[in-house]
Design a protein around this motif. Structure first.
Motif, PDB file in Angstrom:
ATOM      1  N   VAL A  75       0.869  -1.179   0.000  1.00 26.96           N
ATOM      2  CA  VAL A  75       0.000   0.000   0.000  1.00 26.96           C
ATOM      3  C   VAL A  75       0.905   1.228   0.000  1.00 26.96           C
ATOM      4  CG1 VAL A  75      -1.768   1.288   1.262  1.00 26.96           C
ATOM      5  CG2 VAL A  75      -1.899  -1.204   1.142  1.00 26.96           C
ATOM      6  N   GLU A  90      -4.474   8.708   2.668  1.00 22.24           N
ATOM      7  CA  GLU A  90      -5.931   8.760   2.493  1.00 22.24           C
ATOM      8  C   GLU A  90      -6.680   7.974   3.565  1.00 22.24           C
ATOM      9  OE1 GLU A  90      -7.064   7.415  -1.441  1.00 22.24           O
ATOM     10  OE2 GLU A  90      -5.625   8.808  -2.342  1.00 22.24           O
ATOM     11  N   ALA A 111      -4.303   0.960   6.173  1.00 20.39           N
ATOM     12  CA  ALA A 111      -3.368   0.631   5.095  1.00 20.39           C
ATOM     13  C   ALA A 111      -2.648  -0.687   5.375  1.00 20.39           C
ATOM     14  CB  ALA A 111      -2.357   1.760   4.914  1.00 20.39           C
ATOM     15  N   GLU A 161      -1.857   6.257  -0.548  1.00 21.69           N
ATOM     16  CA  GLU A 161      -3.001   5.517   0.006  1.00 21.69           C
ATOM     17  C   GLU A 161      -2.986   5.558   1.535  1.00 21.69           C
ATOM     18  OE1 GLU A 161      -4.026   1.937  -3.021  1.00 21.69           O
ATOM     19  OE2 GLU A 161      -1.992   1.863  -2.195  1.00 21.69           O
TER      20      GLU A 161
END
Length: 194
Positions: free
Chosen positions: A73, A80, A86, A77
C-alpha cells in the motif's frame, strides 16, 4: 519453539506487515501458507534476526511454503486511509495474490478486518509464536528493505539504506533540511518538534 498452526486441519495463512511506523515509503505485508507439519527452528520474528539471516530464511520460506505473496500500500493511500487501515489492506492484497485459498487466517497484532468470510484470529506478538506469521514477517521486512534500498538510490540524502524510512534523528533532520519527498507520508509528523 514456534507452533505450526493455530487452526488444526485447515489451510492456514499467516500474515504480518512491515513499515507501519515509517515516515517514508509504502507499507508491505506478506501472507504465507506453510505445510501443516512444517518445522524450521531458525524461523523467528524478523526483528530478532540479522539482515543476512532474514535473506537466507526468505529463500527457505519461498521454497518450502505451499503459497506465499506480498501486498503493498503506497504512501498516498496511507495518507488517504491512515496507517492501520493501510496495514490491513496490504495484508488483504497479499491474501488476494495467494495461489492457494486459505481456510483460516492468523494475523500478527490485535487488529484486522474480515477477509472473504474466512475465519481469522489476531495474535499479539504472533511473529514470535507461529511459524507462518514469523515467515510472513520475514518476507514483508526483506521485500520492504529491498524497496527502500531502491528509493535510497533515488534520494540518498535521507539515509534510507540505514534507517529504511523509520523516524531516526538523522532522517528527521534530513526532512527539515531538504523537505519531504513524494515518498514521504504527508499525514505523519515528519519533523521533530522544535
Amino acid at each position: 519453539m514456534l507452533k505450526s498452526h493455530y487452526y488444526s486441519g485447515l489451510v492456514e495463512a499467516g500474515c504480518d506487515e512491515a513499515g507501519r511506523g515509517c515516515l517514508a515509503g509504502s507499507v508491505y505485508a506478506a501472507a504465507v501458507i506453510l505445510p501443516e507439519d512444517y518445522r524450521n527452528d531458525a524461523l523467528n520474528d524478523s526483528k530478532q534476526l540479522t539482515p543476512k539471516r532474514r535473506y537466507e530464511l526468505r529463500g527457505e520460506i519461498e521454497r518450502d511454503a505451499l503459497a506465499w505473496a506480498v501486498g503493498v500500500v503506497t504512501p498516498g493511500e496511507i495518507d488517504e486511509m491512515n496507517i492501520l487501515n493501510a496495514s490491513i489492506l496490504a495484508m488483504h492484497r497479499a491474501l488476494d495474490k495467494l495461489t492457494l485459498r486459505p481456510e483460516a487466517i492468523i494475523v500478527d497484532g490485535n487488529r484486522f478486518k474480515p477477509y472473504r468470510f474466512i475465519p481469522y484470529t489476531t495474535v499479539i506478538k504472533g511473529d514470535g509464536k507461529y511459524l507462518s506469521i514469523a515467515a510472513a514477517s520475514i518476507l514483508a521486512k526483506t521485500y520492504r528493505d529491498d524497496y527502500m534500498e531502491r528509493l535510497a538510490a533515488e534520494y540518498p540524502q535521507y539515509g534510507w539504506s540505514e534507517n529504511k524510512g523509520y523516524p531516526t534523528r538523522a532522517h528527521r533532520e534530513a526532512i527539515a533540511e531538504y523537505g519531504p519527498t513524494p515518498y514521504h507520508r504527508k499525514s505523519f509528523r515528519l519533523t521533530a518538534d522544535k
